[in-house]
Design a protein around this motif. Structure first.
Motif, PDB file in Angstrom:
ATOM      1  N   ALA A  51       1.383  -1.781  -0.762  1.00 17.31           N
ATOM      2  CA  ALA A  51      -0.092   0.463   0.378  1.00 17.31           C
ATOM      3  C   ALA A  51       0.999   1.324   0.102  1.00 17.31           C
ATOM      4  CB  ALA A  51      -0.998  -0.066   1.285  1.00 17.31           C
ATOM      5  N   ALA A  52       0.812   2.142  -0.742  1.00 17.14           N
ATOM      6  CA  ALA A  52       1.109   3.722  -0.692  1.00 17.14           C
ATOM      7  C   ALA A  52       0.509   4.348   0.511  1.00 17.14           C
ATOM      8  CB  ALA A  52       1.165   4.222  -2.268  1.00 17.14           C
ATOM      9  N   THR A  53       1.481   5.047   1.108  1.00 15.01           N
ATOM     10  CA  THR A  53       1.225   6.352   1.733  1.00 15.01           C
ATOM     11  C   THR A  53       1.782   7.598   1.654  1.00 15.01           C
ATOM     12  OG1 THR A  53       3.471   5.170   2.635  1.00 15.01           O
ATOM     13  CG2 THR A  53       2.137   4.547   3.964  1.00 15.01           C
ATOM     14  N   PRO A  54       1.328   8.028   2.035  1.00 11.24           N
ATOM     15  CA  PRO A  54       1.896   9.833   1.657  1.00 11.24           C
ATOM     16  C   PRO A  54       2.659  10.370   1.587  1.00 11.24           C
ATOM     17  CG  PRO A  54      -0.901   9.812   3.205  1.00 11.24           C
ATOM     18  CD  PRO A  54       0.349   7.899   3.128  1.00 11.24           C
ATOM     19  N   ILE A  55       2.936  10.862   0.564  1.00  7.86           N
ATOM     20  CA  ILE A  55       4.258  11.327   0.600  1.00  7.86           C
ATOM     21  C   ILE A  55       3.981  12.433   0.873  1.00  7.86           C
ATOM     22  CG2 ILE A  55       4.927  10.178  -1.616  1.00  7.86           C
ATOM     23  CD1 ILE A  55       4.698  13.079  -2.738  1.00  7.86           C
ATOM     24  N   GLY A  56       3.686  13.428   1.565  1.00  8.43           N
ATOM     25  CA  GLY A  56       3.546  14.757   2.543  1.00  8.43           C
ATOM     26  C   GLY A  56       2.682  14.493   2.960  1.00  8.43           C
ATOM     27  N   ASP A  57       1.729  15.444   2.369  1.00  8.91           N
ATOM     28  CA  ASP A  57       0.518  15.710   3.187  1.00  8.91           C
ATOM     29  C   ASP A  57      -0.478  14.037   2.941  1.00  8.91           C
ATOM     30  OD1 ASP A  57      -2.259  16.599   3.084  1.00  8.91           O
ATOM     31  OD2 ASP A  57      -2.160  17.791   2.002  1.00  8.91           O
ATOM     32  N   ALA A  58      -1.337  14.050   4.635  1.00  7.83           N
ATOM     33  CA  ALA A  58      -1.626  13.025   4.842  1.00  7.83           C
ATOM     34  C   ALA A  58      -2.801  13.027   4.475  1.00  7.83           C
ATOM     35  CB  ALA A  58      -1.798  12.678   6.557  1.00  7.83           C
ATOM     36  N   ALA A  59      -3.720  14.073   3.740  1.00 12.32           N
ATOM     37  CA  ALA A  59      -5.271  14.117   3.353  1.00 12.32           C
ATOM     38  C   ALA A  59      -4.627  13.306   2.022  1.00 12.32           C
ATOM     39  CB  ALA A  59      -5.121  14.923   3.143  1.00 12.32           C
ATOM     40  N   VAL A 109       2.164  -4.340   3.721  1.00 11.75           N
ATOM     41  CA  VAL A 109       3.272  -3.543   3.718  1.00 11.75           C
ATOM     42  C   VAL A 109       3.017  -2.594   3.496  1.00 11.75           C
ATOM     43  CG1 VAL A 109       5.038  -3.875   2.878  1.00 11.75           C
ATOM     44  CG2 VAL A 109       3.829  -5.788   3.244  1.00 11.75           C
ATOM     45  N   VAL A 110       4.132  -1.990   3.893  1.00 12.83           N
ATOM     46  CA  VAL A 110       3.529   0.105   4.293  1.00 12.83           C
ATOM     47  C   VAL A 110       5.074   1.018   4.265  1.00 12.83           C
ATOM     48  CG1 VAL A 110       1.482   0.572   4.285  1.00 12.83           C
ATOM     49  CG2 VAL A 110       3.129   1.125   6.622  1.00 12.83           C
ATOM     50  N   SER A 111       5.556   1.443   3.568  1.00 13.62           N
ATOM     51  CA  SER A 111       6.614   1.828   3.853  1.00 13.62           C
ATOM     52  C   SER A 111       6.327   3.427   3.994  1.00 13.62           C
ATOM     53  CB  SER A 111       8.234   2.440   2.249  1.00 13.62           C
ATOM     54  OG  SER A 111       6.791   2.985   1.455  1.00 13.62           O
ATOM     55  N   ASP A 112       7.929   4.039   4.754  1.00 16.45           N
ATOM     56  CA  ASP A 112       7.941   5.732   4.910  1.00 16.45           C
ATOM     57  C   ASP A 112       7.372   6.674   4.255  1.00 16.45           C
ATOM     58  OD1 ASP A 112       9.315   4.217   7.704  1.00 16.45           O
ATOM     59  OD2 ASP A 112      11.052   6.012   6.964  1.00 16.45           O
ATOM     60  N   ALA A 113       6.966   6.244   3.055  1.00 18.57           N
ATOM     61  CA  ALA A 113       6.734   7.514   2.139  1.00 18.57           C
ATOM     62  C   ALA A 113       6.514   6.646   0.494  1.00 18.57           C
ATOM     63  CB  ALA A 113       6.890   8.730   1.437  1.00 18.57           C
ATOM     64  N   GLY A 114       5.166   6.412  -0.105  1.00 22.24           N
ATOM     65  CA  GLY A 114       5.209   6.638  -1.880  1.00 22.24           C
ATOM     66  C   GLY A 114       5.139   4.497  -1.212  1.00 22.24           C
ATOM     67  N   MET A 115       5.460   4.330  -2.662  1.00 19.77           N
ATOM     68  CA  MET A 115       5.487   2.815  -2.670  1.00 19.77           C
ATOM     69  C   MET A 115       6.426   1.821  -2.641  1.00 19.77           C
ATOM     70  SD  MET A 115       3.055   0.462  -4.139  1.00 19.77           S
ATOM     71  CE  MET A 115       2.003   1.237  -5.197  1.00 19.77           C
ATOM     72  N   PRO A 116       5.858   0.502  -1.307  1.00 18.75           N
ATOM     73  CA  PRO A 116       7.093  -0.178  -0.902  1.00 18.75           C
ATOM     74  C   PRO A 116       7.681  -0.409  -2.542  1.00 18.75           C
ATOM     75  CG  PRO A 116       5.010  -0.428   0.110  1.00 18.75           C
ATOM     76  CD  PRO A 116       4.836   0.263  -0.959  1.00 18.75           C
ATOM     77  N   PRO A 140      11.800  -1.077   0.667  1.00 19.53           N
ATOM     78  CA  PRO A 140      11.592  -3.029   0.896  1.00 19.53           C
ATOM     79  C   PRO A 140      10.702  -3.097   0.315  1.00 19.53           C
ATOM     80  CG  PRO A 140      12.258  -2.015   3.181  1.00 19.53           C
ATOM     81  CD  PRO A 140      12.028  -0.299   2.310  1.00 19.53           C
ATOM     82  N   GLY A 141      10.785  -4.459  -0.157  1.00 19.15           N
ATOM     83  CA  GLY A 141       9.055  -5.134  -0.442  1.00 19.15           C
ATOM     84  C   GLY A 141       9.757  -5.778  -1.785  1.00 19.15           C
ATOM     85  N   TYR A 142      10.967  -5.499  -2.451  1.00 25.25           N
ATOM     86  CA  TYR A 142      11.258  -6.857  -3.680  1.00 25.25           C
ATOM     87  C   TYR A 142      11.746  -8.420  -3.634  1.00 25.25           C
ATOM     88  CZ  TYR A 142      14.114  -9.031  -7.220  1.00 25.25           C
ATOM     89  OH  TYR A 142      14.564  -9.292  -8.291  1.00 25.25           O
ATOM     90  N   ARG A 143      12.552  -8.057  -2.881  1.00 24.59           N
ATOM     91  CA  ARG A 143      12.408  -9.020  -1.973  1.00 24.59           C
ATOM     92  C   ARG A 143      11.284 -10.238  -1.547  1.00 24.59           C
ATOM     93  NH1 ARG A 143      17.316  -6.866  -0.423  1.00 24.59           N
ATOM     94  NH2 ARG A 143      18.717  -6.934  -1.000  1.00 24.59           N
ATOM     95  N   LEU A 144      10.108  -9.181  -0.530  1.00 27.22           N
ATOM     96  CA  LEU A 144       9.057 -10.427  -0.213  1.00 27.22           C
ATOM     97  C   LEU A 144       8.293 -10.549  -1.468  1.00 27.22           C
ATOM     98  CD1 LEU A 144       7.614 -11.235   2.185  1.00 27.22           C
ATOM     99  CD2 LEU A 144       6.091  -8.589   2.166  1.00 27.22           C
ATOM    100  N   VAL A 145       8.261  -9.953  -2.554  1.00 24.84           N
ATOM    101  CA  VAL A 145       6.899 -10.279  -4.168  1.00 24.84           C
ATOM    102  C   VAL A 145       7.336 -10.839  -4.188  1.00 24.84           C
ATOM    103  CG1 VAL A 145       6.624  -9.472  -5.863  1.00 24.84           C
ATOM    104  CG2 VAL A 145       6.264  -7.553  -3.346  1.00 24.84           C
ATOM    105  N   ARG A 146       8.656 -11.212  -4.875  1.00 28.10           N
ATOM    106  CA  ARG A 146      10.091 -12.128  -4.960  1.00 28.10           C
ATOM    107  C   ARG A 146       9.338 -13.391  -4.602  1.00 28.10           C
ATOM    108  NH1 ARG A 146      15.302 -12.284  -8.060  1.00 28.10           N
ATOM    109  NH2 ARG A 146      15.414 -13.954  -9.163  1.00 28.10           N
ATOM    110  N   ALA A 147       9.272 -13.549  -3.105  1.00 31.40           N
ATOM    111  CA  ALA A 147       9.332 -14.953  -2.608  1.00 31.40           C
ATOM    112  C   ALA A 147       7.911 -15.107  -2.690  1.00 31.40           C
ATOM    113  CB  ALA A 147      10.323 -14.472  -0.677  1.00 31.40           C
ATOM    114  N   VAL A 159      -2.127  -4.294  -4.858  1.00 28.96           N
ATOM    115  CA  VAL A 159      -1.098  -3.123  -4.674  1.00 28.96           C
ATOM    116  C   VAL A 159      -3.025  -2.359  -4.363  1.00 28.96           C
ATOM    117  CG1 VAL A 159      -0.544  -1.123  -5.574  1.00 28.96           C
ATOM    118  CG2 VAL A 159       0.700  -3.652  -6.132  1.00 28.96           C
ATOM    119  N   ALA A 160      -2.655  -1.017  -3.741  1.00 32.86           N
ATOM    120  CA  ALA A 160      -3.026  -0.104  -3.507  1.00 32.86           C
ATOM    121  C   ALA A 160      -2.499   0.727  -3.852  1.00 32.86           C
ATOM    122  CB  ALA A 160      -3.632  -0.039  -1.878  1.00 32.86           C
TER     123      ALA A 160
END
Length: 277
Positions: free
Chosen positions: A9-17, A83-90, A95-102, A112-113
């Motif tokens: 899931a993508a998270t906001p890159i700045g504005d939580a709105a 799975v979420v990263s600090d900002a944007g798309m995992p 992190p996330g590539y190894r998980l998706v591959r596994a 994907v959201a």
């Protein structure tokens, strides 16, 4: 979220709105939430007014190799794994590539959201061509490695998007000006979607000079692709004459070179006649 799935899931890159409704639901419904920084995820959930319903785990570049099998097992056993990263798309410079591959290797469903993306946001606002582009992530830290990596991209015709840290920005822009040319158009996008958002557009040499005083915040750099090389008749006259020396009629030699280069057969023929004369 449906059971037995890993949801990126993508998270906001700045504005939580900018958080989409699907992210809010996923945070509440997930059995396991794997976050790059658990404190930042809790803070985001607080701003969104949602409660993280499942078990919260750290999932970052230093533990992805060990954590991925655990998350795959959880999803295989029927858990809803978010799975979420600090900002944007995992998995995009996060992190996330190894998980998706596994997961895909073991037949576990991955979904994907979609949501905010620093890459696409910077590209859209840069004012540079958007019809063809490539994402290059972070350039190497070591000067020699960085110079070689940028040198390999000097002839890249697509618009290029990079991430960079504030304290390395000036050096990277200077190296880009050296590798791509001082006059190559570019844009430095800082703090996108945040209160102090800034987009600085100009030539690479100008941007490198501006950055010398120091820049703060999250940085995305967009650089115009290389202009296509222009074929010149005079550069191919020798090839026409070489074919003629090998026994071909001069007109036939000019036609063959014209077919390879896209140049005018007549102009190649005339230039070859003048050279012979």
């Amino acid at each position: 979220m449906t059971p037995g799935v890993i949801l990126l899931a993508a998270t906001p890159i700045g504005d939580a709105a900018d958080a989409p409704p699907r992210l809010r639901r996923a945070l509440e419904e997930a059995d396991v939430v794997a976050a790059e920084d658990t404190r930042r995820l809790r803070a985001l959930a607080g701003r969104l007014g949602v409660r993280v319903g499942g078990r919260l785990l750290s999932f970052h570049e230093h533990n992805e190799h060990e954590r991925a099998p655990e998350l795959v097992r959880a999803a295989r056993d029927g858990a809803r794994v978010l799975v979420v990263s600090d900002a944007g798309m995992p998995s995009v410079s996060d992190p996330g590539y190894r998980l998706v591959r596994a997961a895909t290797e073991q037949g576990v469903r991955v979904s994907v959201a979609p949501g905010p993306s620093a890459v696409l946001t910077a590209l859209a606002i840069s004012g540079l061509a958007t019809d063809r582009f490539c994402f290059e992530g972070f350039v190497p830290r070591r000067p020699g490695d960085r110079a070689r990596a940028l040198g390999a991209l000097a002839a890249e015709p697509r618009t290029m998007v990079f991430f960079e840290s504030p304290h390395r920005l000036a050096g990277t822009l200077t190296d880009m000006a050296r590798a791509f040319g001082a006059d190559r158009p570019a844009a430095v996008c800082r703090e996108l979607t945040k209160t102090y958002e800034e987009v600085r557009r100009g030539r690479l040499a100008e941007l490198a000079a501006w950055a010398q005083d120091g820049v703060r915040g999250e940085i995305t750099v967009v650089v115009a692709g290389a202009e296509p090389a222009v074929e010149k008749v005079e550069d191919h006259v020798d090839a026409v004459l070489a074919l003629a020396d090998g026994g071909a009629r001069l007109k036939d030699a000019a036609a063959e070179v014209a077919g390879r280069t896209g140049l005018s057969k007549r102009e190649l023929y005339q230039a070859a006649l003048q050279r012979k004369g």
